[in-house]
Scaffold this motif. Structure first.
Motif, mmCIF file in Angstrom:
data_model
loop_
_atom_site.group_PDB
_atom_site.id
_atom_site.type_symbol
_atom_site.label_atom_id
_atom_site.label_comp_id
_atom_site.label_asym_id
_atom_site.label_seq_id
_atom_site.Cartn_x
_atom_site.Cartn_y
_atom_site.Cartn_z
ATOM 1 N N PRO A 24 0.827 -1.214 0.000
ATOM 2 C CA PRO A 24 0.000 0.000 0.000
ATOM 3 C C PRO A 24 0.856 1.257 0.000
ATOM 4 O O PRO A 24 1.883 1.323 0.682
ATOM 5 C CB PRO A 24 -0.806 -0.118 1.291
ATOM 6 N N VAL A 25 0.430 2.260 -0.767
ATOM 7 C CA VAL A 25 1.202 3.507 -0.851
ATOM 8 C C VAL A 25 0.717 4.553 0.137
ATOM 9 O O VAL A 25 1.317 5.619 0.258
ATOM 10 C CB VAL A 25 1.168 4.077 -2.283
ATOM 11 N N ARG A 26 -0.341 4.284 0.841
ATOM 12 C CA ARG A 26 -0.862 5.212 1.838
ATOM 13 C C ARG A 26 -1.022 4.500 3.176
ATOM 14 O O ARG A 26 -1.212 3.280 3.233
ATOM 15 C CB ARG A 26 -2.225 5.767 1.404
ATOM 16 N N GLY A 27 -0.942 5.263 4.257
ATOM 17 C CA GLY A 27 -1.250 4.714 5.571
ATOM 18 C C GLY A 27 -0.065 4.485 6.481
ATOM 19 O O GLY A 27 -0.236 4.312 7.681
ATOM 20 N N GLY A 28 1.165 4.439 5.929
ATOM 21 C CA GLY A 28 2.339 4.345 6.783
ATOM 22 C C GLY A 28 2.815 2.951 7.128
ATOM 23 O O GLY A 28 3.789 2.806 7.866
ATOM 24 N N TYR A 33 10.242 3.743 0.377
ATOM 25 C CA TYR A 33 9.793 3.896 -1.003
ATOM 26 C C TYR A 33 8.663 4.908 -1.207
ATOM 27 O O TYR A 33 8.575 5.502 -2.281
ATOM 28 C CB TYR A 33 9.355 2.554 -1.621
ATOM 29 N N VAL A 34 7.756 5.062 -0.251
ATOM 30 C CA VAL A 34 6.627 5.960 -0.421
ATOM 31 C C VAL A 34 6.601 6.972 0.723
ATOM 32 O O VAL A 34 7.052 6.687 1.833
ATOM 33 C CB VAL A 34 5.288 5.198 -0.481
ATOM 34 N N ARG A 39 -2.751 13.454 4.119
ATOM 35 C CA ARG A 39 -3.727 14.475 3.714
ATOM 36 C C ARG A 39 -4.174 14.184 2.281
ATOM 37 O O ARG A 39 -3.498 14.539 1.318
ATOM 38 C CB ARG A 39 -3.119 15.867 3.799
ATOM 39 N N ALA A 40 -5.328 13.550 2.153
ATOM 40 C CA ALA A 40 -5.807 13.116 0.844
ATOM 41 C C ALA A 40 -5.972 14.279 -0.125
ATOM 42 O O ALA A 40 -5.718 14.141 -1.332
ATOM 43 C CB ALA A 40 -7.126 12.366 1.000
ATOM 44 N N GLU A 41 -6.371 15.452 0.390
ATOM 45 C CA GLU A 41 -6.631 16.582 -0.498
ATOM 46 C C GLU A 41 -5.353 17.093 -1.167
ATOM 47 O O GLU A 41 -5.379 17.586 -2.301
ATOM 48 C CB GLU A 41 -7.319 17.719 0.276
ATOM 49 N N VAL A 42 -4.212 16.945 -0.479
ATOM 50 C CA VAL A 42 -2.933 17.369 -1.062
ATOM 51 C C VAL A 42 -2.546 16.439 -2.203
ATOM 52 O O VAL A 42 -2.134 16.875 -3.288
ATOM 53 C CB VAL A 42 -1.827 17.406 0.015
ATOM 54 N N HIS A 43 -2.688 15.144 -1.991
ATOM 55 C CA HIS A 43 -2.357 14.176 -3.035
ATOM 56 C C HIS A 43 -3.309 14.318 -4.228
ATOM 57 O O HIS A 43 -2.901 14.144 -5.379
ATOM 58 C CB HIS A 43 -2.399 12.761 -2.455
ATOM 59 N N GLY A 351 1.559 -7.438 7.978
ATOM 60 C CA GLY A 351 1.072 -6.327 7.170
ATOM 61 C C GLY A 351 1.962 -5.100 7.133
ATOM 62 O O GLY A 351 1.544 -4.058 6.631
ATOM 63 N N TRP A 352 3.200 -5.208 7.652
ATOM 64 C CA TRP A 352 4.100 -4.061 7.686
ATOM 65 C C TRP A 352 5.383 -4.387 6.932
ATOM 66 O O TRP A 352 5.926 -5.487 7.051
ATOM 67 C CB TRP A 352 4.446 -3.673 9.129
ATOM 68 N N PHE A 353 5.888 -3.397 6.180
ATOM 69 C CA PHE A 353 7.143 -3.579 5.449
ATOM 70 C C PHE A 353 8.254 -2.785 6.119
ATOM 71 O O PHE A 353 8.163 -1.559 6.269
ATOM 72 C CB PHE A 353 7.009 -3.111 3.996
#
Length: 471
Positions: A24-28, A33-34, A39-43, A351-353
């Motif tokens: 996943p590219v969002r959520g931390g 890498y990401v 802040r969804a509105e910025v992306h 679930g964590w990288f």
């Protein structure tokens, strides 16, 4: 390719299917890498600006003057934050570094040019040197601080040195090299000094504003002649967006390429690429505008707090230790009695990288975490996963490689193997390269790589990549 073409709905469904196994590219939960603001509105603003400029070609700024104005604004913002200078917008840190090395090489006119850097400097410098015919002279880091020593840099400089490098911070342990000292010895020898601030350029000033102790590192430091800063890292812009700054506009011109030796259109390039989409430039501009100074300062505060809490939490987990004293938001930790490669696999199952880093030049194998603006919201969950994974790794024990396996891999002529043979070799150590096999556990692979010398690691990695993309 479908002979009749496919609808947009079909295509997007197929993309969604292909992405189903991506990290996943969002959520931390992916700590490398990401880069996520949370802040969804910025992306969204960045994505829309990227799309608007997707088909604009940066090849000819006289045809698309929007490119000039956007680049002036983006480069100007970076220069304002980092001590001035004259810049170029590039596709990423590697291209920024490539241009800095090219400019230094072309300005120096040395028959056998070399580049002096620490073993902790990013491999993009080795890549640039490989492409540009420059020798790399690597010096060790202090194994307590993981920083390069200015005296070692001074000792390595000779009449063929075209540039020395300092990192702010170096990626592996997140520490800042003594930029003022390194730049001083470079200046005394009449050699340019490049600061690799690809990670830290758009991070460290905001951490400093939030209260962190950040030493001087930018173009305001005497002797620093160029600097690279990635906006697709802590600028939170879409990939690929970076800026390389030069203190002297004449050095920026050395980064350019022009050719009039053909009967076609005018060729003058500021970057390695010729035709390139203005989408990344638009995305970077929109991100900077959407967040503003206050937005970046808030993200800096959140990042600093998350980093402090992460380091304190890691110190409480038995068998783990942070390497050095990170002055940024990059944190690396090693294991005592815990195989960190096994720990990484355990975290992946949860679930964590966590990013594995191999041992090198006296630095032990470790795991790397990049703390971003979104990390604070999940830092306790991250620490819980690391603690659970560390305990599971302790119970499993370290990877035990079959006797003679490392020697066999090191002695194998990989160039003599075709793709099927290499895939079979990989399968023998538990790595199934078939697309349908899914994500393999990587502890054994990392243990093998860790036991090999650097040249053998590189040969294996090249074959691995080739096998992954084999059709």
């Amino acid at each position: 390719m479908n002979p009749a073409g496919r609808t947009t709905e079909e295509l997007l469904a197929e993309v969604a299917r292909l992405r189903s196994r991506d990290l996943p590219v969002r959520g931390g939960q992916v700590t490398a890498y990401v880069y996520d603001t949370g802040r969804a509105e910025v992306h969204e603003a960045a994505a829309r600006a990227y799309f608007e400029l997707l088909e604009v070609n940066c090849l000819d700024p006289t045809a698309f003057p929007s490119v000039v104005e956007l680049e002036r604004q983006v480069v100007g913002a970076v220069a304002d934050l980092l001590g001035g200078g004259h810049g170029i917008f590039t596709s990423g840190g590697t291209e920024s570094i490539m241009l800095a090395v090219k400019a230094a090489r072309d300005a120096a006119h040395r028959a056998r040019p070399n580049l002096v850097l620490a073993v902790s400097a990013h491999p993009a410098f080795h890549k640039a040197a490989h492409y540009l015919g420059v020798e790399v002279v690597a010096v060790p880091v202090d194994l307590e601080t993981y920083k390069v020593r200015a005296r070692d840099v001074a000792d390595a400089i000779d009449e063929n040195t075209i540039m020395v490098v300092a990192s702010a911070p170096s990626y592996p342990q997140g520490v800042i090299d003594p930029v003022e000292e390194v730049a001083a010895v470079a200046a005394a020898a009449g050699v340019p000094c490049h600061v690799d601030a690809c990670v830290g350029g758009w991070l460290l000033p905001w951490l400093r504003a939030a209260g962190a102790a950040v030493p001087p590192f930018d173009l305001s430091v005497p002797g620093v002649t160029s600097l690279s800063c990635d906006l697709h890292k802590f600028g939170y812009a879409p990939k690929g967006a970076s800026v390389v700054l030069f203190a002297d506009p004449a050095m920026r011109r050395k980064a350019y390429f022009a050719s009039a030796a053909w009967p076609g259109y005018t060729i003058v390039n500021a970057t390695v690429q010729s035709s390139r989409s203005a989408g990344p430039l638009g995305g970077a501009w929109a991100t900077l505008q959407a967040l503003g100074r206050e937005g970046y300062l808030e993200l800096g505060r959140a990042t600093l707090e998350a980093t402090v809490r992460l380091r304190e939490g890691l110190a409480r987990i038995p068998g783990l230790r942070v390497l050095g004293e990170p002055e940024s938001s990059l944190v690396a930790f090693a294991g005592d009695g815990i195989d960190v490669f096994v720990l990484a696999d355990e975290a992946r199952e949860r679930g964590w990288f966590l990013q594995p880093q191999l041992s090198y030049a006296g630095i032990p194998a470790n795991l790397h975490i990049t703390v971003t603006g979104v990390t604070l919201a999940g830092v306790e969950d991250l620490l819980k996963v690391i603690a659970e994974s560390a305990e599971a790794a302790r119970e499993r024990g370290p990877v035990v490689l079959p006797e003679g396996l490392v020697e066999l891999v090191a002695a194998t002529d990989l160039e003599a193997l075709d793709e099927a043979d290499f895939a079979e070799l990989a399968s023998s150590v538990g790595v199934d390269l078939r697309p349908e096999a899914g994500q393999p556990e990587m502890a054994t692979v990392n243990a093998i790589l860790d036991a090999l010398p650097a040249a053998a690691r590189e040969a294996v990695l090249v074959r691995f990549l080739s096998a992954v993309y084999a059709t």
